[in-house]
Design a protein around this motif. Structure first.
Motif, PDB file in Angstrom:
ATOM      1  N   GLN A 125      -3.861   8.684 -10.295  1.00  0.00           N
ATOM      2  CA  GLN A 125      -3.530   8.455  -9.338  1.00  0.00           C
ATOM      3  C   GLN A 125      -4.026   6.569  -8.785  1.00  0.00           C
ATOM      4  O   GLN A 125      -5.234   7.337  -8.651  1.00  0.00           O
ATOM      5  N   GLU A 126      -3.484   5.679  -9.359  1.00  0.00           N
ATOM      6  CA  GLU A 126      -3.939   4.414  -8.801  1.00  0.00           C
ATOM      7  C   GLU A 126      -3.635   4.007  -7.410  1.00  0.00           C
ATOM      8  O   GLU A 126      -2.512   4.078  -7.327  1.00  0.00           O
ATOM      9  N   LYS A 127      -4.685   3.210  -6.394  1.00  0.00           N
ATOM     10  CA  LYS A 127      -3.941   2.808  -5.376  1.00  0.00           C
ATOM     11  C   LYS A 127      -3.515   1.674  -5.481  1.00  0.00           C
ATOM     12  O   LYS A 127      -4.015   1.462  -6.079  1.00  0.00           O
ATOM     13  N   ILE A 128      -2.243   1.502  -4.617  1.00  0.00           N
ATOM     14  CA  ILE A 128      -1.889   0.101  -4.558  1.00  0.00           C
ATOM     15  C   ILE A 128      -1.628  -0.628  -3.284  1.00  0.00           C
ATOM     16  O   ILE A 128      -1.952   0.201  -2.204  1.00  0.00           O
ATOM     17  N   SER A 129      -1.575  -1.706  -3.445  1.00  0.00           N
ATOM     18  CA  SER A 129      -1.844  -2.521  -2.103  1.00  0.00           C
ATOM     19  C   SER A 129      -0.573  -1.941  -1.219  1.00  0.00           C
ATOM     20  O   SER A 129       0.283  -1.628  -1.248  1.00  0.00           O
ATOM     21  N   THR A 130      -0.117  -2.443   0.494  1.00  0.00           N
ATOM     22  CA  THR A 130       0.726  -2.169   1.448  1.00  0.00           C
ATOM     23  C   THR A 130       2.035  -3.023   1.011  1.00  0.00           C
ATOM     24  O   THR A 130       2.762  -2.235   1.031  1.00  0.00           O
ATOM     25  N   GLU A 131       1.885  -4.088   0.705  1.00  0.00           N
ATOM     26  CA  GLU A 131       2.974  -5.108   0.169  1.00  0.00           C
ATOM     27  C   GLU A 131       3.240  -4.516  -1.340  1.00  0.00           C
ATOM     28  O   GLU A 131       4.919  -4.732  -1.253  1.00  0.00           O
ATOM     29  N   LEU A 132       2.666  -3.855  -1.785  1.00  0.00           N
ATOM     30  CA  LEU A 132       3.143  -3.389  -2.628  1.00  0.00           C
ATOM     31  C   LEU A 132       4.201  -2.014  -2.939  1.00  0.00           C
ATOM     32  O   LEU A 132       4.958  -1.619  -3.641  1.00  0.00           O
ATOM     33  N   GLN A 133       3.168  -1.105  -2.251  1.00  0.00           N
ATOM     34  CA  GLN A 133       3.866   0.178  -1.860  1.00  0.00           C
ATOM     35  C   GLN A 133       5.507  -0.486  -1.688  1.00  0.00           C
ATOM     36  O   GLN A 133       6.683   0.432  -1.755  1.00  0.00           O
ATOM     37  N   ARG A 134       5.706  -1.847  -0.601  1.00  0.00           N
ATOM     38  CA  ARG A 134       6.859  -1.704  -0.254  1.00  0.00           C
ATOM     39  C   ARG A 134       8.277  -2.230  -0.892  1.00  0.00           C
ATOM     40  O   ARG A 134       9.184  -2.205  -0.999  1.00  0.00           O
TER      41      ARG A 134
END
Length: 400
Positions: free
Chosen positions: A300-309
Motif C-alpha cells: 500500500q503506497e501513499k498518494i497525494s491529496t490531489e491524486l486521491q481526489r
C-alpha cells in the motif's frame, strides 16, 4: 522409525499441441500445455533433449514452446517435474500422434530409516555440497526477464529484457557481469513509480536465501513434506529465521528448500519473504543451474491529496503490485565461448530506465516462452485501458 511413504495418484500428462509450424526453413516450433489427468496444468516441468542441455521449461500455466531443427525430430525429449516420475518421448512420435499425451506412472516416495536425517543435517549437507551439485564455476546464462506493474489491480507498466549474465550459481553471493542485449517497455501509466537502484536481476540473486550466509544456528528447521524429482526422493525443509536475524527476511518469514535425499542437491527454493520461487534444472553433466524464477510483492503506497481526489478514493493509498518472471533460455560453460559485455549502468539502474535500443524486428522473430495468463492479461489491459496498441507503446516509449 516407520518408513515414510507418500503415494500420489497416477497422473496423465496431456500435452495439447496449440501450434506446430515452421518458423524458418530448417526449424520446427512445437508448443503446447502440460496437464495432469484432471486437466490441471503442470507448471515448471523440465523438457530437455536426451543427453543434451537444449530444452525448455513449462511456465506457471503449464505452457511451453520449443524450437528444434528438422534434423532433431528423431531425437527424444525427457520430461521431469517435482512430484512426478520422469518420462521420455521420441519427438517424431509426439509430432505424429493424434493425441499429444504423455502418461506418467504413480510417484511414490519411500524413505528408509537409514536415509532419514534431522532437518538441519539435510540443510548443512546441501549447503556444504553446493559446489558439487551445482555449476559453480563462471558460466553464461541467457535470460528473458519480464516485469509487470499494476495499481489497484489495473495494469500500468510492462518491461522485458533479453539479456545475458555471467554467474557462479548459488554457491556465490552475487552476479559477475550483466549485459542487456534487447529490450522493450510499454508506456508508463503508473502513479506510484517505484525505482530500483539496480537492475531487477540483482535482487533475484541477493534475495535467494541459499546464496547468502544463512545464520544456521538462529533458524528453526523442520521437515514439512516429501516428494520426488527425476527418480530421487526429495525432502522439503522449512527454515524460519527469528525476526531481524536475516536481512531479507526481517519479519521472520519462512522459506522452503527441496533437497535430494541421495545427492543433497537443492532442486527448488520457495521464499515467503518476497513470494519468490527458484526452480533448478539439470545440465547434461548432472549438475544444477537456475531454470526459472518468479517473485511478486504487493504494498500500500501513499498518494497525494490531489491524486486521491482525482481517483475518488476514500484513503490516501493505492495498492501497487510488481511481478517478475525469468526464463533461462540457454547456458554456456565453455569460457572460450562466453560473451558477456558487462554494462556498468546495469547494476545501478532500474531496468525500466536502462537505455536499451528497441528492435521491433528482433521481437517479431524471437521464439520466446509463452506468456502466462497473468502477462497476457497485463498486455491486454495496457491496450484496452488506455486505447493505445502495445506495439505503438513499445515504439514510442523506447525512443526516450
Amino acid at each position: 522409525m516407520k518408513k515414510c511413504i507418500i503415494t500420489r495418484s497416477c497422473l496423465v500428462l496431456t500435452i495439447l499441441c496449440c501450434y506446430i509450424g515452421f518458423s524458418q526453413s530448417n526449424t520446427v516450433e512445437v508448443d503446447g500445455v502440460v496437464q495432469d489427468g484432471s486437466n490441471n496444468p503442470v507448471p515448471y516441468a523440465n523438457i530437455t533433449f536426451t543427453n543434451k542441455y537444449k530444452g525448455t521449461m513449462t511456465n506457471e500455466d503449464g505452457a511451453f514452446l520449443l524450437e528444434i531443427f528438422k534434423s532433431e525430430v528423431n531425437d527424444s525429449l525427457e520430461i521431469s517435474c517435482m512430484g512426478y516420475e520422469p518420462a521420455k518421448v521420441k519427438i517424431s512420435d509426439y509430432l505424429s500422434q493424434p493425441e499429444k499425451v504423455i502418461r506418467l506412472k504413480e510417484s511414490i516416495v519411500e524413505l528408509d530409516e537409514i536415509k532419514i536425517l534431522s532437518p538441519v543435517e539435510y540443510v548443512q549437507n546441501a549447503l556444504k555440497n553446493l559446489k558439487n551439485t551445482t555449476i559453480s564455476k563462471p558460466h553464461q546464462l541467457t535470460l528473458l526477464y519480464r516485469r509487470a506493474s499494476s495499481e489497484e489491480k489495473k495494469a500500468r507498466f510492462f518491461v522485458e529484457h533479453y539479456m545475458k549474465i555471467l554467474d557462479k550459481g548459488p554457491s556465490a553471493m552475487e552476479i559477475i557481469a550483466i549485459e542487456v542485449m534487447e529490450g522493450r517497455k510499454s508506456a508508463d501509466y503508473r502513479f506510484f513509480k517505484k525505482k530500483e537502484f539496480r537492475h531487477s536481476v540483482v535482487p533475484m540473486t541477493i534475495r535467494n536465501p541459499v546464496r547468502q550466509h544463512l545464520p544456521m544456528k538462529k533458524i528453526t528447521w523442520k521437515k514439512v513434506g516429501d516428494t520426488s524429482y527425476d527418480g530421487e526422493d526429495v525432502v522439503i525443509i522449512e527454515g524460519r529465521p527469528p525476526k531481524g536475524a536475516y536481512k531479507y527476511m526481517a519479519n521472520g518469514q519462512p522459506f522452503k528448500l527441496y533437497i535430494g535425499v541421495d545427492t543433497y542437491a537443492i532442486y527448488r527454493i520457495e521464499n515467503e519473504a518476497n513470494n519468490s520461487l527458484y526452480v533448478y534444472k539439470k545440465h547434461k553433466d548432472g549438475r544444477l543451474f537456475l531454470g526459472y524464477h518468479s517473485r511478486q510483492w504487493t504494498s500500500q503506497e501513499k498518494i497525494s491529496t490531489e491524486l486521491q481526489r482525482r481517483l475518488g478514493k476514500g484513503i490516501n493509498q493505492i495498492q501497487a503490485t510488481y511481478k517478475h518472471e525469468v526464463f533461462v533460455l540457454d547456458i554456456e560453460t565453455d569460457r572460450k565461448r562466453m560473451r558477456v559485455r558487462h554494462q556498468e549502468a546495469a547494476p545501478k539502474t532500474d531496468m525500466a530506465d536502462l537505455k536499451v535500443p528497441y528492435n521491433a524486428n528482433f521481437w517479431a522473430n524471437f521464439v520466446a516462452p509463452p506468456d502466462t495468463k497473468y502477462f497476457k492479461a497485463i498486455k491486454a489491459e495496457l491496450e484496452s485501458n488506455f486505447g493505445v496498441p502495445l506495439e505503438k507503446q513499445f515504439l514510442y516509449a523506447n525512443k526516450e
